[in-house]
Design a protein around this motif. Sequence first.
Motif, short mmCIF file in Angstrom:
data_model
loop_
_atom_site.label_atom_id
_atom_site.label_comp_id
_atom_site.label_asym_id
_atom_site.label_seq_id
_atom_site.Cartn_x
_atom_site.Cartn_y
_atom_site.Cartn_z
N GLU A 1 47.50 34.31 37.83
CA GLU A 1 47.68 35.20 36.69
C GLU A 1 48.59 34.56 35.63
O GLU A 1 48.31 34.62 34.44
CB GLU A 1 48.28 36.52 37.16
N SER A 2 49.67 33.92 36.07
CA SER A 2 50.63 33.36 35.11
C SER A 2 50.09 32.13 34.38
O SER A 2 50.49 31.87 33.26
CB SER A 2 51.96 33.05 35.79
N VAL A 3 49.18 31.39 35.00
CA VAL A 3 48.64 30.19 34.34
C VAL A 3 47.25 30.41 33.76
O VAL A 3 46.71 29.52 33.11
CB VAL A 3 48.65 28.95 35.26
N GLY A 4 46.69 31.58 34.00
CA GLY A 4 45.41 31.91 33.40
C GLY A 4 44.20 31.27 34.07
O GLY A 4 43.29 30.80 33.40
N CYS A 5 44.22 31.23 35.38
CA CYS A 5 43.06 30.73 36.11
C CYS A 5 42.76 31.68 37.27
O CYS A 5 43.48 32.65 37.47
CB CYS A 5 43.29 29.31 36.62
N SER A 6 41.75 31.37 38.03
CA SER A 6 41.41 32.23 39.17
C SER A 6 42.11 31.72 40.43
O SER A 6 42.49 30.55 40.51
CB SER A 6 39.90 32.25 39.39
N ARG A 7 42.24 32.60 41.41
CA ARG A 7 42.79 32.18 42.70
C ARG A 7 41.90 31.12 43.33
O ARG A 7 42.39 30.19 43.95
CB ARG A 7 42.92 33.38 43.64
N GLY B 1 58.12 35.02 47.36
CA GLY B 1 57.42 35.86 46.40
C GLY B 1 56.29 35.16 45.66
O GLY B 1 55.52 35.81 44.95
N VAL B 2 56.20 33.84 45.80
CA VAL B 2 55.14 33.11 45.12
C VAL B 2 53.82 33.36 45.86
O VAL B 2 53.71 33.14 47.06
CB VAL B 2 55.44 31.58 45.08
N THR B 3 52.83 33.83 45.12
CA THR B 3 51.51 34.07 45.68
C THR B 3 50.47 33.35 44.82
O THR B 3 50.70 33.09 43.63
CB THR B 3 51.16 35.57 45.70
N PHE B 4 49.34 33.05 45.43
CA PHE B 4 48.25 32.45 44.66
C PHE B 4 47.81 33.38 43.53
O PHE B 4 47.52 32.93 42.43
CB PHE B 4 47.07 32.11 45.59
#
Length: 173
Positions: A17-23, A9-12
């Motif tokens: 989103e959870s760490v506040g940066c872009s993919r 379930g881990v996606t980029f």
Amino acid sequence: MLATVGYEGVTFEGVAESVGCSRATLYRRFTSRFELVADTINATLDATEPTTPLDNRSARENLLWHARTSAEFMREGHGRALMSLSEAGNRNPELSALMARREQRAKDFYYAEFRRVRGGLTQEKLAFAFDTLIGSILYHETSRNRRLSTRQLEALVDCTIAILRDETTSLGA
């Protein structure tokens, strides 16, 4: 995230989103989900795992110290993440190998302390003692969501020491 959605379930996108940066930021540093997860596992465990015995302490004191550290680590969601990674490792050889390397580092510490308790232990006895101690901590802290007290951790360490010294009956090992 590993504790809640598992490795698959881990996606980029979710991590970004959870760490506040872009993919794109993540993709510049990591080429795959495995690389991202491996870096996270290694950084987290490197910060918490002792690799050598603590100076001037008995084997029991070192085992108890690490048991406390393990219990604290497991209760912060890390235990569920480790269980999730172990399960995913059954389907992913690369992840399985990573988890085996990390487990071996923990075993190296414990096995050295176990040998201080009693020399001449077989690999089978070492593995049984390790699995009994760490498995108990993982079970209580993660599966049962039951915080182990210092007294309970002492009892687990003392039981493990009894196993190593053959002070229990019907072990078969």
